[in-house]
Design an enzyme around this catalytic site. Structure first.
Site, short mmCIF file in Angstrom:
data_model
loop_
_atom_site.label_atom_id
_atom_site.label_comp_id
_atom_site.label_asym_id
_atom_site.label_seq_id
_atom_site.Cartn_x
_atom_site.Cartn_y
_atom_site.Cartn_z
N ARG A 99 9.62 7.37 -9.71
CA ARG A 99 9.75 7.31 -8.26
C ARG A 99 8.75 6.28 -7.80
O ARG A 99 7.54 6.44 -7.95
CB ARG A 99 9.47 8.68 -7.64
CG ARG A 99 9.44 8.68 -6.10
CD ARG A 99 10.79 8.35 -5.52
NE ARG A 99 10.77 8.45 -4.05
CZ ARG A 99 10.61 7.41 -3.23
NH1 ARG A 99 10.45 6.19 -3.72
NH2 ARG A 99 10.63 7.59 -1.93
N HIS B 294 4.74 4.51 -3.43
CA HIS B 294 5.14 4.58 -2.02
C HIS B 294 4.16 5.48 -1.26
O HIS B 294 3.26 6.09 -1.83
CB HIS B 294 6.56 5.16 -1.90
CG HIS B 294 6.68 6.58 -2.35
ND1 HIS B 294 6.66 6.97 -3.67
CD2 HIS B 294 6.80 7.74 -1.64
CE1 HIS B 294 6.77 8.27 -3.78
NE2 HIS B 294 6.85 8.78 -2.56
N HIS C 55 4.05 7.96 2.79
CA HIS C 55 4.81 8.51 3.91
C HIS C 55 3.92 8.67 5.14
O HIS C 55 2.70 8.79 5.03
CB HIS C 55 5.37 9.90 3.57
CG HIS C 55 6.05 10.02 2.26
ND1 HIS C 55 7.34 9.62 2.04
CD2 HIS C 55 5.62 10.52 1.07
CE1 HIS C 55 7.68 9.87 0.79
NE2 HIS C 55 6.66 10.41 0.18
N GLU D 86 3.23 15.30 1.83
CA GLU D 86 4.21 15.67 0.79
C GLU D 86 3.65 16.81 -0.05
O GLU D 86 2.58 16.68 -0.66
CB GLU D 86 4.52 14.47 -0.10
CG GLU D 86 5.42 14.80 -1.29
CD GLU D 86 5.69 13.58 -2.16
OE1 GLU D 86 6.17 12.57 -1.62
OE2 GLU D 86 5.41 13.64 -3.39
N HIS E 283 1.20 7.06 -3.64
CA HIS E 283 1.34 7.85 -4.85
C HIS E 283 2.59 7.47 -5.63
O HIS E 283 3.43 6.70 -5.15
CB HIS E 283 1.37 9.34 -4.50
CG HIS E 283 2.44 9.73 -3.52
ND1 HIS E 283 2.29 9.56 -2.16
CD2 HIS E 283 3.68 10.28 -3.69
CE1 HIS E 283 3.37 9.99 -1.54
NE2 HIS E 283 4.25 10.42 -2.44
N GLU F 119 14.11 10.86 3.43
CA GLU F 119 13.64 10.30 2.16
C GLU F 119 13.92 8.81 2.05
O GLU F 119 13.26 8.09 1.30
CB GLU F 119 14.30 11.06 1.00
CG GLU F 119 13.90 10.62 -0.39
CD GLU F 119 12.46 10.94 -0.76
OE1 GLU F 119 11.73 11.49 0.07
OE2 GLU F 119 12.06 10.62 -1.90
#
Length: 411
Positions: free
Chosen positions: A115, A118, A120, A124, A163, A186
């Site tokens: 993943r 990135h 946010h 999370e 992360h 998402e």
């Protein structure tokens, strides 16, 4: 009969078996009619697959009343985004409009699947449901974090903390992500490749002190969201030399906590009192044995967002003003209880039922109906409900969050 070949005999037997099985299966389809005759049958058209999975919706208890919004949505009905390194799907306010405080994501990373790096706007929180993963992060003080997590482990990344997540061997991982905003999407995260793609080469070169010829080859962000990679080396081999680790880890071993145990099951509570960094998500992992009941209660901290990990059961919700509704819940479902609404969860299956309770809060808090009545003057309770001494004697001053199939007096 003498002309009946073995093949035709077997075929006839198979047809009979299918017919009998189909008849038995058909009998299990619920109809909207109670035993006292109230209601009626349903000639159709109807989706019998859904009806079989939701007998309580088709034939609700007579105590259900009024109109409540839908409080359940299965991840199985959510769109799946497929990428080279795995897949993901989400249940947010768009899929479940009542879910305003928390959004959920179910993500699968293949072995080595990454993943992308990135961050946010939202915090999370995660619960590992399968396999093993490696997670990395950096905090605002320039401290690093890297850890390997497996089933039952949690992580929490505060808003803005960059992360990554990567599936490890032998078969990658799957996990639940929860974000502290029901409107989360998402597909709208801040991606490393996306930013690189939108910075002029000369700015990148100046920022990193290199010649512009060394930048500008970033893959398209659409290829990087969840992409295939190689399983990394050991934890020690990837830790940056000469750097400090974060003072409070971003991961937590939830299953290593000592649970609250009753004959009906167990409860583990993880909030900021034990998982220091988790400032906006508090959680409980509940296990109900067959026939067990998550006692009648409500919460004083926020709405409750639920994720059903295994088993089947029913969720009963009281909304006040004479409104109540019962829902069937299954593995993979999301449930949602608006603030302060009374409710219970009952295991109606023959295996252990496991689910998560999540709250947008730094702490876990609930009110037990049993305990409240036990700590209220008996004559006052009797005057309200017309109860006898046997009922009053059954009340318990200590919480028993999970009640066994034999009832609270046995728990």
């Amino acid at each position: 009969m003498k002309n009946l070949t073995r093949r035709s005999f077997v075929a006839a037997g198979m047809f009979s078996t299918v017919a009998v099985a189909s008849g038995a299966y058909a009998q299990t389809v619920p109809k909207p009619q109670r035993q006292d005759g109230v209601g009626g049958d349903d000639p159709g058209p109807r989706n019998t697959t859904i009806d079989r999975d939701n007998p309580t919706l088709m034939n609700p208890p007579s105590t259900d009343s009024g109109t409540l919004p839908n409080l359940r949505f299965p991840f199985g009905d959510a769109h799946v985004r497929q990428e080279s390194g795995g897949w993901t799907r989400q249940v947010t306010e768009r899929e479940l409009p009542v879910s305003t405080t928390i959004a959920g994501v179910d993500m699968r990373l293949n072995e080595g699947g990454i993943r992308e790096l990135h961050w946010h706007k939202e915090a999370e929180w995660a619960y590992m449901t399968y396999g093993k993963a490696r997670i990395t992060a950096v905090d605002t003080d320039g401290n690093y974090f890297v850890d390997d997590v497996e089933v039952g482990d949690l992580w929490y990344f505060p808003p803005g903390i960059p992360h990554s997540i990567q599936g490890l061997g032998p078969d990658g991982c799957e996990f639940l992500l929860a974000f502290d905003d029901g409107g989360f999407d998402e597909n709208s995260t801040f991606l490393l490749s996306d930013w690189f793609k939108h910075i002029p080469k000369e700015v990148l070169a100046k920022n990193f002190g290199i010649d512009p010829s060394h930048v500008g080859n970033t893959p398209d962000p659409s290829e990087e969201y969840i992409f295939a990679g190689k399983v990394p080396g050991s934890l020690d081999s990837v830790k940056p030399k000469g750097a400090d680790e974060v003072s409070e880890p971003f991961s937590h071993r939830m299953l290593q906590q000592e649970p609250i145990k009753t004959p009906g099951g167990t409860v583990r509570i993880t909030d900021s009192s034990v998982f220091k960094v988790s400032k906006t998500i508090a959680a409980a992992l509940v296990e109900l044995e067959p026939g067990g009941l998550r006692e009648l209660h409500w919460h004083t901290n926020n709405d409750e967002w639920q994720y059903y990990l295994s088993g089947t059961g029913r969720l009963g919700v009281f909304a006040g003003a004479g409104e109540a509704r019962t829902y069937d819940v299954h593995e993979g479902d999301v449930g949602y209880i608006p603030f302060a609404m009374g409710h219970y969860i009952e295991n109606t299956g023959d295996t252990t039922m496991r689910f998560l309770e999540l709250f947008k809060s730094d702490h876990y808090a609930d009110i037990s109906l049993n305990q409240w009545l036990a700590l209220t003057p008996p004559e006052l309770v009797k005057a309200h409900l017309g109860l006898d001494d046997t009922f009053m004697d059954s009340l318990k001053q200590q919480k028993s969050p999970v009640v066994s199939k034999d009832g609270a007096r046995k728990s």
